[in-house]
Write a protein that holds these residues in place. Structure first.
Motif, mmCIF file in Angstrom:
data_model
loop_
_atom_site.group_PDB
_atom_site.id
_atom_site.type_symbol
_atom_site.label_atom_id
_atom_site.label_comp_id
_atom_site.label_asym_id
_atom_site.label_seq_id
_atom_site.Cartn_x
_atom_site.Cartn_y
_atom_site.Cartn_z
ATOM 1 N N PRO A 1 -11.400 31.218 -121.449
ATOM 2 C CA PRO A 1 -10.016 31.638 -121.990
ATOM 3 C C PRO A 1 -10.200 33.116 -123.353
ATOM 4 O O PRO A 1 -9.274 33.940 -122.936
ATOM 5 C CB PRO A 1 -8.988 30.286 -122.690
ATOM 6 C CG PRO A 1 -9.826 29.474 -122.769
ATOM 7 C CD PRO A 1 -10.973 29.299 -121.905
ATOM 8 N N GLU A 2 -10.923 32.677 -123.791
ATOM 9 C CA GLU A 2 -11.587 33.608 -124.849
ATOM 10 C C GLU A 2 -11.637 35.622 -123.565
ATOM 11 O O GLU A 2 -11.430 36.377 -124.023
ATOM 12 C CB GLU A 2 -12.478 33.957 -125.678
ATOM 13 C CG GLU A 2 -12.284 32.478 -126.219
ATOM 14 C CD GLU A 2 -12.447 30.740 -125.705
ATOM 15 O OE1 GLU A 2 -12.916 30.955 -124.336
ATOM 16 O OE2 GLU A 2 -12.057 30.153 -125.916
ATOM 17 N N ARG A 3 -12.451 35.433 -122.875
ATOM 18 C CA ARG A 3 -12.655 35.965 -122.222
ATOM 19 C C ARG A 3 -11.904 36.840 -121.466
ATOM 20 O O ARG A 3 -11.436 38.137 -121.224
ATOM 21 C CB ARG A 3 -13.984 36.021 -120.694
ATOM 22 C CG ARG A 3 -14.932 35.824 -121.596
ATOM 23 C CD ARG A 3 -16.512 35.910 -121.356
ATOM 24 N NE ARG A 3 -17.140 36.774 -119.987
ATOM 25 C CZ ARG A 3 -17.369 36.488 -118.646
ATOM 26 N NH1 ARG A 3 -18.374 35.846 -118.749
ATOM 27 N NH2 ARG A 3 -17.643 38.276 -118.258
ATOM 28 N N HIS A 4 -10.544 35.943 -121.216
ATOM 29 C CA HIS A 4 -9.839 36.462 -120.312
ATOM 30 C C HIS A 4 -8.627 37.236 -121.107
ATOM 31 O O HIS A 4 -8.170 38.788 -120.946
ATOM 32 C CB HIS A 4 -8.771 35.608 -119.663
ATOM 33 C CG HIS A 4 -9.913 35.071 -118.284
ATOM 34 N ND1 HIS A 4 -9.644 35.633 -116.733
ATOM 35 C CD2 HIS A 4 -10.317 33.815 -118.530
ATOM 36 C CE1 HIS A 4 -9.498 35.260 -116.393
ATOM 37 N NE2 HIS A 4 -10.036 33.847 -116.944
ATOM 38 N N MET A 5 -8.750 36.550 -122.121
ATOM 39 C CA MET A 5 -8.011 37.740 -123.767
ATOM 40 C C MET A 5 -8.721 38.840 -124.145
ATOM 41 O O MET A 5 -8.104 39.976 -124.385
ATOM 42 C CB MET A 5 -7.690 36.672 -124.466
ATOM 43 C CG MET A 5 -6.772 35.578 -124.238
ATOM 44 S SD MET A 5 -5.199 35.698 -123.731
ATOM 45 C CE MET A 5 -4.715 36.584 -125.223
ATOM 46 N N GLY A 6 -10.229 38.649 -123.970
ATOM 47 C CA GLY A 6 -10.939 40.336 -124.498
ATOM 48 C C GLY A 6 -10.411 41.180 -123.331
ATOM 49 O O GLY A 6 -9.945 42.002 -123.496
ATOM 50 N N TYR A 7 -10.451 41.119 -121.887
ATOM 51 C CA TYR A 7 -9.969 41.624 -120.849
ATOM 52 C C TYR A 7 -8.593 41.629 -121.032
ATOM 53 O O TYR A 7 -8.566 43.169 -120.536
ATOM 54 C CB TYR A 7 -10.373 40.835 -119.328
ATOM 55 C CG TYR A 7 -12.061 40.655 -119.132
ATOM 56 C CD1 TYR A 7 -12.627 41.937 -119.671
ATOM 57 C CD2 TYR A 7 -12.316 39.190 -118.202
ATOM 58 C CE1 TYR A 7 -14.335 41.697 -119.212
ATOM 59 C CE2 TYR A 7 -13.320 39.461 -118.211
ATOM 60 C CZ TYR A 7 -14.419 40.327 -118.451
ATOM 61 O OH TYR A 7 -15.089 40.448 -117.782
ATOM 62 N N ALA A 8 -7.097 41.611 -121.245
ATOM 63 C CA ALA A 8 -6.327 41.834 -121.736
ATOM 64 C C ALA A 8 -6.455 42.615 -122.926
ATOM 65 O O ALA A 8 -5.457 43.627 -122.505
ATOM 66 C CB ALA A 8 -5.375 40.115 -121.883
ATOM 67 N N VAL A 9 -6.454 42.379 -123.787
ATOM 68 C CA VAL A 9 -6.644 43.568 -124.642
ATOM 69 C C VAL A 9 -7.060 45.062 -124.642
ATOM 70 O O VAL A 9 -6.652 45.834 -124.322
ATOM 71 C CB VAL A 9 -7.602 42.915 -126.031
ATOM 72 C CG1 VAL A 9 -7.964 44.586 -127.280
ATOM 73 C CG2 VAL A 9 -6.711 41.788 -127.040
ATOM 74 N N GLN A 10 -8.704 44.951 -123.951
ATOM 75 C CA GLN A 10 -8.284 46.204 -123.212
ATOM 76 C C GLN A 10 -7.720 46.638 -121.828
ATOM 77 O O GLN A 10 -7.710 48.024 -121.618
ATOM 78 C CB GLN A 10 -10.455 45.804 -121.463
ATOM 79 C CG GLN A 10 -11.065 45.374 -122.490
ATOM 80 C CD GLN A 10 -12.591 45.445 -122.161
ATOM 81 O OE1 GLN A 10 -12.249 45.265 -120.904
ATOM 82 N NE2 GLN A 10 -13.349 44.706 -123.186
ATOM 83 N N TRP A 11 -7.276 46.377 -121.469
ATOM 84 C CA TRP A 11 -6.197 46.502 -120.424
ATOM 85 C C TRP A 11 -4.771 47.138 -121.214
ATOM 86 O O TRP A 11 -4.372 48.704 -120.028
ATOM 87 C CB TRP A 11 -5.383 45.662 -119.263
ATOM 88 C CG TRP A 11 -6.890 45.373 -118.013
ATOM 89 C CD1 TRP A 11 -7.356 43.828 -117.949
ATOM 90 C CD2 TRP A 11 -7.815 46.139 -117.077
ATOM 91 N NE1 TRP A 11 -7.546 44.328 -117.045
ATOM 92 C CE2 TRP A 11 -7.858 45.517 -116.674
ATOM 93 C CE3 TRP A 11 -6.850 47.087 -116.956
ATOM 94 C CZ2 TRP A 11 -8.992 46.218 -115.224
ATOM 95 C CZ3 TRP A 11 -7.599 48.384 -115.844
ATOM 96 C CH2 TRP A 11 -8.672 46.856 -114.876
ATOM 97 N N PHE A 12 -4.431 46.331 -121.625
ATOM 98 C CA PHE A 12 -2.589 46.850 -123.014
ATOM 99 C C PHE A 12 -3.166 48.068 -123.716
ATOM 100 O O PHE A 12 -3.352 49.036 -123.733
ATOM 101 C CB PHE A 12 -3.072 45.658 -123.415
ATOM 102 C CG PHE A 12 -2.327 44.651 -122.529
ATOM 103 C CD1 PHE A 12 -1.103 45.206 -121.596
ATOM 104 C CD2 PHE A 12 -2.463 43.217 -123.392
ATOM 105 C CE1 PHE A 12 -0.928 43.947 -121.544
ATOM 106 C CE2 PHE A 12 -2.004 42.074 -122.732
ATOM 107 C CZ PHE A 12 -1.185 42.517 -121.744
ATOM 108 N N ALA A 13 -5.026 47.840 -124.135
ATOM 109 C CA ALA A 13 -5.940 49.274 -125.008
ATOM 110 C C ALA A 13 -5.309 51.091 -123.491
ATOM 111 O O ALA A 13 -5.288 52.244 -124.370
ATOM 112 C CB ALA A 13 -6.686 49.022 -125.476
ATOM 113 N N LEU A 14 -6.084 50.225 -122.725
ATOM 114 C CA LEU A 14 -6.069 51.572 -121.182
ATOM 115 C C LEU A 14 -4.899 52.020 -121.659
ATOM 116 O O LEU A 14 -4.352 53.207 -121.450
ATOM 117 C CB LEU A 14 -6.227 51.084 -120.688
ATOM 118 C CG LEU A 14 -8.132 51.410 -120.157
ATOM 119 C CD1 LEU A 14 -8.941 50.337 -119.655
ATOM 120 C CD2 LEU A 14 -8.970 52.224 -120.728
ATOM 121 N N ALA A 15 -3.948 50.590 -121.603
ATOM 122 C CA ALA A 15 -2.318 50.965 -121.198
ATOM 123 C C ALA A 15 -1.869 52.743 -122.300
ATOM 124 O O ALA A 15 -0.874 53.287 -122.106
ATOM 125 C CB ALA A 15 -1.562 50.361 -120.398
#
Length: 242
Positions: free
Chosen positions: A205-219
Motif C-alpha cells: 500500500p505504501e507504493r500505491h500511496m506514493g504513486y497517488a501523491v505523484q499523480w496529484f502533484a502532476l495534476a
C-alpha cells in the motif's frame, strides 16, 4: 468579471489531463486501501490452526487459510508457468495437481520456482513426490493474467506442460476434470517444495500511496501552469486610460 482564456484549446486539453491525473491518483488511493485490507486478512487468517479437507469441501471464502491435506501428487500432469522471476533468476513456477482424501476435486499445488535451465527448448526436470504424503499449504486465488493468446504455446499437449497463464476452465479441459477453485501454495519447509515464499502482494500500500501523491502533484502542477499561462497580460503604464 468574465474569465478570458488566451488559448481555450490548450485550456481544454489541460483540463482533460488534470481530470485524468486526478482520477489516477484516486485509483491509487483506492488500491492502497484494498491492499491494506488484503494484508490484514492475510495476517489474521494465517494465524488460524490449519484446516482439513472436510472444512474446505464446503462453500466459503478460504483465501489465506492454512490447510493440511493427505493424499498423493499427480506427477504426470505437472504445469510449468512461464516467465517467472525469483531473486533475479528467470524460470518457471511449478504446479502439480494433488489428489486429497476428502476432496472431490484435485487441487492444484504451487510448489515454487525452478530455473529455466539450458534453453527454452529443453524443459527442466521436475522432481516428483511419490507415495501418500501429508502437505501443509496456504489457499489462494489463481494469479491474475493478461491473455494475448492461448494458455499453452503449442497445439500438442506434452508433460510437463508449459503454460503462459493459469485458467481453471481451460485446465479442466486439458485434464478432463474440473479442479478445486483455489490454489494451494506449498509451505516453504515442505520436502516437495522448491524456492517459494508465502507472498500476498507484489506492491504494498505504501507504493500505491506514493504513486497517488505523484499523480496529484502532476495534476496540481498542470493546474498552476494553466492558470498562469491563461492570465491576461498586464497592461503597461502608457497603455492605461488617462
Amino acid at each position: 468579471m468574465p474569465i478570458k482564456l488566451r488559448n481555450w484549446k490548450l485550456a481544454l486539453l489541460a483540463l482533460v489531463f488534470i481530470c485524468v491525473f486526478t482520477s489516477l491518483g484516486i485509483w491509487q488511493v483506492s488500491r492502497a486501501h484494498q491492499k491494506k485490507i488484503l494484508l490484514k486478512s492475510f495476517a489474521l487468517r494465517t494465524e488460524y490452526p490449519p484446516l482439513l479437507a472436510a472444512d474446505i469441501s464446503k462453500p466459503g471464502d478460504w483465501r489465506f487459510y492454512r490447510v493440511k491435506l493427505e493424499g498423493r501428487f499427480d506427477n504426470t500432469h505437472t504445469l510449468l508457468l512461464d516467465n517467472k522471476i525469483y531473486e533475479n533468476k528467470i524460470g518457471y513456477e511449478v504446479y502439480t495437481p494433488f489428489i486429497a482424501k476428502g476432496l472431490a476435486l484435485p487441487i492444484l499445488v504451487d510448489r515454487g520456482f525452478i530455473p529455466i535451465g539450458k534453453s527454452r527448448s529443453e524443459l527442466p526436470a521436475v522432481r516428483p513426490v511419490t507415495g501418500e504424503v501429508t502437505i501443509l499449504g496456504m489457499l489462494n486465488l489463481p494469479p491474475t493474467y493478461v491473455a494475448f493468446g492461448g494458455m499453452t504455446d503449442s497445439p500438442s499437449i506434452r508433460w510437463p506442460l508449459r503454460v503462459e497463464y493459469l485458467n481453471f476452465s481451460e485446465l479442466a479441459i486439458i485434464l478432463a476434470s474440473p479442479v478445486y477453485p483455489y490454489l494451494l501454495t506449498l509451505s516453504p519447509s515442505d520436502p516437495g517444495a522448491f524456492d517459494i515464499k508465502w507472498q500476498v502482494v507484489v506492491m504494498g500500500p505504501e507504493r500505491h500511496m506514493g504513486y497517488a501523491v505523484q499523480w496529484f502533484a502532476l495534476a496540481l502542477t498542470l493546474l498552476i501552469l494553466s492558470v498562469a499561462l491563461n492570465r491576461p497580460p498586464k497592461r503597461r503604464n502608457d497603455e492605461k486610460v488617462q
